[in-house]
Design an enzyme around this catalytic site. Structure first.
Site, mmCIF file in Angstrom:
data_model
loop_
_atom_site.group_PDB
_atom_site.id
_atom_site.type_symbol
_atom_site.label_atom_id
_atom_site.label_comp_id
_atom_site.label_asym_id
_atom_site.label_seq_id
_atom_site.Cartn_x
_atom_site.Cartn_y
_atom_site.Cartn_z
ATOM 1 C CB SER A 1 47.548 39.598 56.973
ATOM 2 O OG SER A 1 48.289 40.589 57.194
ATOM 3 C CG ASP B 1 51.446 48.685 58.797
ATOM 4 O OD1 ASP B 1 51.609 49.324 60.188
ATOM 5 O OD2 ASP B 1 51.312 47.341 59.002
ATOM 6 N NE ARG C 1 54.417 48.071 58.549
ATOM 7 C CZ ARG C 1 54.610 46.883 58.088
ATOM 8 N NH1 ARG C 1 55.786 46.399 57.694
ATOM 9 N NH2 ARG C 1 53.610 45.805 57.992
ATOM 10 C CG ASP D 1 49.570 42.314 48.410
ATOM 11 O OD1 ASP D 1 48.845 42.055 47.318
ATOM 12 O OD2 ASP D 1 49.218 42.679 49.444
HETATM 13 N N1 ARG Z 1 47.333 46.331 64.136
HETATM 14 C C1 ARG Z 1 48.737 46.225 64.241
HETATM 15 C C2 ARG Z 1 49.169 47.649 64.121
HETATM 16 O O1 ARG Z 1 48.547 48.564 63.460
HETATM 17 C C3 ARG Z 1 49.438 45.275 63.306
HETATM 18 C C4 ARG Z 1 49.144 45.657 61.969
HETATM 19 C C5 ARG Z 1 49.961 44.812 60.964
HETATM 20 N N2 ARG Z 1 49.277 43.401 60.875
HETATM 21 C C6 ARG Z 1 49.422 42.507 60.039
HETATM 22 N N3 ARG Z 1 49.240 41.336 60.350
HETATM 23 N N4 ARG Z 1 49.896 42.768 58.910
HETATM 24 O O2 ARG Z 1 50.205 48.084 64.604
#
Ligand code: ARG
Length: 410
Positions: free
Chosen positions: A182, A130, A101, A21
């Site tokens: 993922s 995210d 993040r 991506d």
């Molecule tokens: N659900 C988790 C959060 O919102 C993780 C999100 C990212 N997960 C991932 N496999 N890319 O913090």
């Protein structure tokens, strides 16, 4: 070539992971805006070869590529304050991704300012949490920067279409069969979603886990660890001092070998949907249990109870992308005052899939054996107990008296 070229943007800083991506995004942004792209790869302890990732960004066409080692900062400025709060979202998730993040966003903004960029880009989708964390953090830190999330508005409808675009533009496409999940990994934990996990009835297959062994394969013999905390921060294991990164890595490794810190949950996302995710967070799990135990020794009852509410709120604030808010900073100040006393040792017993506290001590301990004991050493004023009950129960007694009077003389 994208026809309607937008020339309003000259330079973009992009959060770059090296995956398909964000690799496609480098080219796509150059194409759409005819602009320069500066890639930033953040090291939060995901154990990847970031030099290779840097080169990849440059090969695709980024004018500059930064690799930022944020591991220590991530722990000391983000994870440890979350530890002071004992923060876990919906009773389980220690927030690894959610904590990462806003730090990445902070670095993107710093680099954007230094490089004179007009916009910041990231690779998040339109239905996850995210995107919120990136967007909200960026706008909180520099409201004049534009925010671009190409995955939210580009023309590709599938991964295959993206791969066609990548192949056409000489972007390396994954050749080996990728993991069907993922994954987001950092020192505070691993977040895993998609693939078979999308059915909340299906048990996560063993191959979905990255850093924890199955508890069935863990050593049968328990392992004892003595953790030292200084003012709320973990500083030593079995009397040996470690820097934050080494300490957390070590606990991930030991805890992972005992299958500790696996979570399987259906969580409520910020955008309204429920999602099934699994997490691995051996170090975070061990530290949160140990830290809570130490707090239970050194904080008074009302503070402990009040802090439970703060803990929930803190987890929500972090999960909701509000790290750079006044509220998070204010909650940190509250926790920080209390952490002055959270120093001492906690003895943890590691067993397959489980970690329990079996001992705690602190120079700030409020525990008094003489008061708690049922032996001859007891100094507690038992008569005081009787008066206490009288006063404590007085409101209930008054109510009961009134009711019985009304029953007798209606
Ligand atoms: N659900 C988790 C959060 O919102 C993780 C999100 C990212 N997960 C991932 N496999 N890319 O913090």
């Amino acid at each position: 070539m994208i026809k309607d070229k937008d020339t309003s943007i000259k330079k973009i800083v992009l959060a770059y992971s090296g995956g398909l991506d964000t690799s496609v995004i480098v080219k796509w942004l150059m194409d759409k805006y005819g602009c320069e792209v500066i890639a930033v790869a953040a090291d939060l302890g995901q154990e990847e070869d970031l030099e290779k990732i840097r080169e990849k960004a440059l090969n695709i066409g980024a004018t500059k590529a930064y690799v930022e080692d944020l591991r220590e900062e991530f722990l000391t400025r983000y994870c440890f304050p979350a530890l002071w709060a004992n923060a876990v979202y919906e009773g389980k998730y220690p927030l690894a991704t959610a904590l990462g993040r806003p730090l990445i966003a902070e670095k993107l903004v710093q680099i954007a300012e230094k490089e004179g960029c007009d916009a910041v880009a990231h690779g998040s989708t339109g239905k996850g949490n995210d995107q919120v964390r990136f967007d909200v953090s960026i706008m909180a830190l520099n409201s004049s920067l534009q925010i671009i999330a190409p995955v939210r508005d580009w023309e590709f409808k599938s991964r295959e279409e993206e791969m066609v675009y990548a192949a056409k533009h000489g972007i390396p496409v994954p050749v080996t069969k990728e993991k069907p999940y993922s994954i987001d990994m950092n020192l505070w934990g691993v977040s895993i979603e998609c693939g078979v996990l999308e059915d909340p009835w299906v048990e996560p297959p063993e191959d979905a886990y990255l850093i924890t062994k199955s508890p069935q394969e863990a050593p049968k013999e328990p392992l004892y660890l003595e953790l030292t905390f200084e003012q709320g921060n973990p500083t030593a294991i079995d009397g040996i001092s470690y820097k934050p990164v080494e300490l957390v890595r070590k606990l991930n490794q030991i805890g992972g070998s005992y299958g500790i810190g696996r979570m399987d949950m259906v969580e409520n996302r910020l955008v309204g949907i429920k999602s099934r995710e699994i997490y691995e967070a051996p170090a975070a799990s061990i530290l949160i249990i140990a830290h809570r135990e130490l707090e239970s020794l050194v904080l008074d009852r009302e503070t402990v109870h009040f802090k439970e509410g703060v803990s929930n709120k803190y987890a929500e604030v972090v999960y909701y992308g509000l790290w750079h808010s006044q509220l998070r900073k204010a909650l940190d100040s509250f926790n920080l005052i209390l952490q002055k006393q959270v120093s001492g040792q906690v003895r943890m017993k590691l067993q397959p899939g489980q970690c329990i506290c079996v001992g705690r001590k602190s120079p700030f301990s409020l525990y008094s054996e003489e008061l708690a004991t049922y032996t001859q050493k007891d100094i507690f004023d038992h008569k005081g107990g009787e008066y206490f009950c009288k006063l404590w129960g007085l409101p209930l007694k008054l109510k009961a008296q009134k009711e019985s009077r009304e029953k007798n003389f209606p």
